[in-house]
Write an enzyme that holds these catalytic residues in place. Sequence first.
Site, PDB file in Angstrom:
ATOM      1  N   ASP A   7      19.376  98.534 -31.228  1.00 51.41           N
ATOM      2  CA  ASP A   7      18.478  99.560 -31.846  1.00 51.41           C
ATOM      3  C   ASP A   7      17.410  98.579 -32.781  1.00 51.41           C
ATOM      4  O   ASP A   7      17.876  97.631 -33.280  1.00 51.41           O
ATOM      5  CB  ASP A   7      19.186 100.561 -32.770  1.00 51.41           C
ATOM      6  CG  ASP A   7      17.989 101.616 -33.394  1.00 51.41           C
ATOM      7  OD1 ASP A   7      16.892 101.818 -32.620  1.00 51.41           O
ATOM      8  OD2 ASP A   7      18.363 102.144 -34.370  1.00 51.41           O
ATOM      9  N   SER A   8      16.278  99.052 -33.243  1.00 52.61           N
ATOM     10  CA  SER A   8      15.562  98.550 -34.166  1.00 52.61           C
ATOM     11  C   SER A   8      16.342  98.468 -35.521  1.00 52.61           C
ATOM     12  O   SER A   8      15.686  97.440 -36.234  1.00 52.61           O
ATOM     13  CB  SER A   8      14.111  99.052 -34.227  1.00 52.61           C
ATOM     14  OG  SER A   8      14.383 100.500 -34.737  1.00 52.61           O
ATOM     15  N   CYS A  70      17.132 102.471 -29.009  1.00 52.65           N
ATOM     16  CA  CYS A  70      15.932 102.706 -29.555  1.00 52.65           C
ATOM     17  C   CYS A  70      14.871 103.332 -28.629  1.00 52.65           C
ATOM     18  O   CYS A  70      14.693 102.907 -27.608  1.00 52.65           O
ATOM     19  CB  CYS A  70      15.567 101.417 -30.224  1.00 52.65           C
ATOM     20  SG  CYS A  70      14.016 101.436 -30.840  1.00 52.65           S
ATOM     21  N   GLU A 154      16.548 105.367 -43.555  1.00 53.51           N
ATOM     22  CA  GLU A 154      16.792 104.198 -43.711  1.00 53.51           C
ATOM     23  C   GLU A 154      17.049 103.956 -45.345  1.00 53.51           C
ATOM     24  O   GLU A 154      18.157 103.110 -45.750  1.00 53.51           O
ATOM     25  CB  GLU A 154      15.946 103.112 -43.305  1.00 53.51           C
ATOM     26  CG  GLU A 154      15.908 102.999 -41.719  1.00 53.51           C
ATOM     27  CD  GLU A 154      16.939 101.959 -41.011  1.00 53.51           C
ATOM     28  OE1 GLU A 154      17.232 101.018 -41.773  1.00 53.51           O
ATOM     29  OE2 GLU A 154      17.262 102.289 -39.969  1.00 53.51           O
ATOM     30  N   CYS A 182      14.075 109.658 -31.367  1.00 55.78           N
ATOM     31  CA  CYS A 182      14.362 108.705 -32.023  1.00 55.78           C
ATOM     32  C   CYS A 182      15.796 108.600 -32.618  1.00 55.78           C
ATOM     33  O   CYS A 182      16.505 109.522 -32.773  1.00 55.78           O
ATOM     34  CB  CYS A 182      13.556 108.691 -33.427  1.00 55.78           C
ATOM     35  SG  CYS A 182      13.599 107.713 -34.555  1.00 55.78           S
ATOM     36  N   HIS A 184      17.190 107.474 -35.338  1.00 57.97           N
ATOM     37  CA  HIS A 184      17.616 108.001 -36.481  1.00 57.97           C
ATOM     38  C   HIS A 184      17.670 109.686 -36.521  1.00 57.97           C
ATOM     39  O   HIS A 184      18.250 110.211 -37.559  1.00 57.97           O
ATOM     40  CB  HIS A 184      16.589 107.556 -37.455  1.00 57.97           C
ATOM     41  CG  HIS A 184      16.559 106.271 -37.520  1.00 57.97           C
ATOM     42  ND1 HIS A 184      16.422 105.150 -36.599  1.00 57.97           N
ATOM     43  CD2 HIS A 184      16.933 105.219 -38.659  1.00 57.97           C
ATOM     44  CE1 HIS A 184      16.504 103.963 -37.114  1.00 57.97           C
ATOM     45  NE2 HIS A 184      16.700 104.004 -38.284  1.00 57.97           N
TER      46      HIS A 184
HETATM   47  N1  DGL Z   1      14.714 103.222 -33.505  1.00 55.78           N
HETATM   48  C1  DGL Z   1      13.408 103.762 -33.374  1.00 55.78           C
HETATM   49  C2  DGL Z   1      13.436 104.827 -32.322  1.00 55.78           C
HETATM   50  O1  DGL Z   1      14.306 105.235 -31.789  1.00 55.78           O
HETATM   51  C3  DGL Z   1      13.001 104.461 -34.545  1.00 55.78           C
HETATM   52  C4  DGL Z   1      12.866 103.300 -35.835  1.00 55.78           C
HETATM   53  C5  DGL Z   1      11.817 102.334 -35.674  1.00 55.78           C
HETATM   54  O2  DGL Z   1      10.646 102.853 -35.813  1.00 55.78           O
HETATM   55  O3  DGL Z   1      11.952 101.370 -35.466  1.00 55.78           O
HETATM   56  O4  DGL Z   1      12.398 105.189 -31.953  1.00 55.78           O
END
Ligand code: DGL
Length: 259
Positions: A7-8, A70, A154, A182, A184
Amino acid sequence: MKIGVFDSGLGGLVITRAFIKALPEYDYVYYGDTKHLPYGEKTSGRILNYTLEAVKFLISQDCAIIIIACNTATSIALRYIQQRFIPEYAPDVKVLGVVIPTVEEALEAHTAKVGVVATNATVRSHIYQTELHKIRPELEVEEIAAPKLVPAIEDNDFALAEALSKEYAAAFSNIDSLILGCTHYPLVKEYFRKSLPSVRVVSQDELMGAKLADYLHRHTEINCRLSQNGTHNFYVSKINKHYQLLANMLFPGIDIHEH
Ligand code: DGL
């Protein structure tokens, strides 16, 4: 060999938790690119490069299957990685995303209009609309970007996250299903459910565990290469106090390494 999750940031830990709950005996490696978060605000070129680096890292950690948890990276980079990168670089490794399983789950129930809430980059790609229309062309789809939600989560600011969720939920008109597109957003799903009580809210933490279990059941050629010692290794590209707090909230006592 192991199951890699990318994930990011740390939102993907929620999805990892779902995998571990469904398949506790397997070995997992998590990588969160916290240094470059948020991907949702980056250009497609940068998202692709960061995702490629992350996938290479997980391959170096002995992962036979990698799930790009992600949504933004799935939207922008998955196709390239599956079609161009993997066949040359690591043909034995399988890389999967989160969009198709989420779309399948959303279409399990009757729906006439689906809402999608996601990052700017995911909405810009229209990946959800495209994949939903491949299966049901007549479906109405409304996609809304929620760029302020990820930073609030976050930062552990759940009061702000609740107010924002309410605001974004109110922007949809006449939807009967809502995809939280997403990593999150599972952390704020109850705010969306409270704001839209008659809408079916599809949250990836509630579906990805069963989807991965089903995938491994159907793909014995991958399953038989996976070790089952119940180990978990967590890496991020940058650690700070906030991240440590969030990670501990999701996995009490977590040992997280910088890479
Ligand atoms: N992990 C990203 C997603 O699922 C969200 C966070 C980001 O913008 O990096 O789209």
